[in-house]
Design a protein around this motif. Structure first.
Motif, short mmCIF file in Angstrom:
data_model
loop_
_atom_site.label_atom_id
_atom_site.label_comp_id
_atom_site.label_asym_id
_atom_site.label_seq_id
_atom_site.Cartn_x
_atom_site.Cartn_y
_atom_site.Cartn_z
N ILE B 57 0.82 -1.22 0.00
CA ILE B 57 0.00 0.00 0.00
C ILE B 57 0.85 1.27 0.00
O ILE B 57 0.59 2.21 -0.75
CB ILE B 57 -0.93 0.01 1.24
N HIS B 58 1.87 1.29 0.85
CA HIS B 58 2.56 2.56 1.11
C HIS B 58 3.93 2.71 0.44
O HIS B 58 4.41 3.83 0.28
CB HIS B 58 2.79 2.72 2.63
N ALA B 59 4.57 1.59 0.12
CA ALA B 59 6.01 1.69 -0.17
C ALA B 59 6.41 1.30 -1.58
O ALA B 59 7.60 1.29 -1.90
CB ALA B 59 6.78 0.85 0.85
N GLY B 81 10.60 2.66 0.12
CA GLY B 81 9.51 3.64 -0.01
C GLY B 81 9.85 4.98 0.60
O GLY B 81 11.01 5.28 0.88
N PRO B 82 8.82 5.79 0.83
CA PRO B 82 9.05 7.17 1.27
C PRO B 82 9.50 7.31 2.73
O PRO B 82 9.96 8.37 3.13
CB PRO B 82 7.67 7.82 1.10
N GLY B 130 12.68 9.15 2.67
CA GLY B 130 13.23 9.08 1.32
C GLY B 130 14.03 7.83 1.04
O GLY B 130 14.46 7.60 -0.09
N LYS B 131 14.27 7.03 2.07
CA LYS B 131 15.09 5.83 1.86
C LYS B 131 14.34 4.53 2.09
O LYS B 131 14.62 3.52 1.43
CB LYS B 131 16.31 5.87 2.78
#
Lengths: 117, 149
Positions: B57-59, B81-82, B130-131
């Motif tokens: 879902i998120h990454a 992901g973010p 960001g990583k």
């Protein structure tokens, strides 16, 4: 309550898993949020849901839930039924909406004890 | 249970709801085959599945690394992901950044990380903006009692 009795109470149709009809269920859980199912459900429940996707079956798999009832007359796609069949689950569908379906099961004696802590 | 360590690696695809959960399903089957007790299997299955869904879902997808020995299972779920800006906030029940589209699919209720913490015996989460994010989930098996002669 046996699954065949659940079918009678809900006027439900069996889509797969006829072999489980004599299995006992202790309680029921009505939910559209799968994380809530994973947070609270205990053993031997029937899951009633208006959500129709593969993740309902996946969630049931992780929680050892053997019976899923799709409410409001929703008919799952074949791949959903196929996955449930692979997992040895029973899939039912009923025309009743969630509230009525839960109410009918509750009135018939499935009082939800054991679902919540 | 057999001796030694079983290692598995799974690719978790991005935004693919159809295959999401396959890695957890596979791990659950392995634990059943190994004869691990049902409670530990459920704890593992739920925590890994929630983590897998989070990555979907998120990454934008990620990887799961699984190690099983006689005493425990260690699952590392890594994504690029973010990242999570405020982990304490993300750990609160009900907090979610998921889209309406995800909510319509039955997830994004803000119960994922709390569920993982609840069902795992050891849970570590590290995240860099960001990583990406790394989850480490450990579930211990009950060590069978020795048969006394």
């Amino acid at each position: 309550m046996k699954i065949r009795e659940v079918i009678r109470v809900l006027d439900a149709v069996v889509l797969t898993g006829e072999e489980n009809l004599d299995m006992d269920i202790n309680s029921a859980c009505g939910a559209d949020l799968m994380s809530d199912v994973m947070a609270y459900v205990k053993e031997n429940v029937v899951l009633l849901t208006g959500l129709v996707n593969l993740q309902v079956v996946r969630t049931a798999e992780m929680m050892d839930i053997k019976v899923i009832v799709f409410v409001r007359g929703k008919n799952p796609e074949e791949k959903i039924v196929d996955l449930a069949r692979e997992m040895g689950m029973t899939i039912l569908t009923t025309k009743h909406p969630m509230f009525i379906a839960c109410g009918k099961l509750y009135s018939a004696g499935v009082t939800g004890r054991g679902v919540w802590d | 249970m057999k001796e030694g360590i079983i290692s598995k690696e799974y690719v978790i695809p991005a935004n693919d709801f159809a295959v999401a959960g396959e890695a957890s399903s596979n791990v659950k089957k392995i634990l059943i085959q190994l004869g691990v007790e049902p409670q530990a299997i459920k704890k593992t299955a739920v925590s890994m599945y929630e983590a897998e869904m989070n990555v979907v879902i998120h990454a934008g997808g990620g990887r799961a690394f699984v190690e099983i020995d006689e005493e425990k299972i260690l699952i590392k779920i890594k994504d690029d992901g973010p990242g999570i800006p405020d982990i304490d906030l993300a750990m609160q029940e009900g907090y979610s950044t998921a889209s309406d589209e995800i909510r319509e699919k039955g997830f994004g209720a803000g119960m994922g990380l709390p569920n993982i913490k609840k069902y795992s015996d050891i849970f570590n989460i590290t995240s860099q903006i960001g990583k990406g994010t790394l989850l480490e989930i450990t579930v211990f098996f009950k060590v069978k009692e020795f048969i006394k002669i």
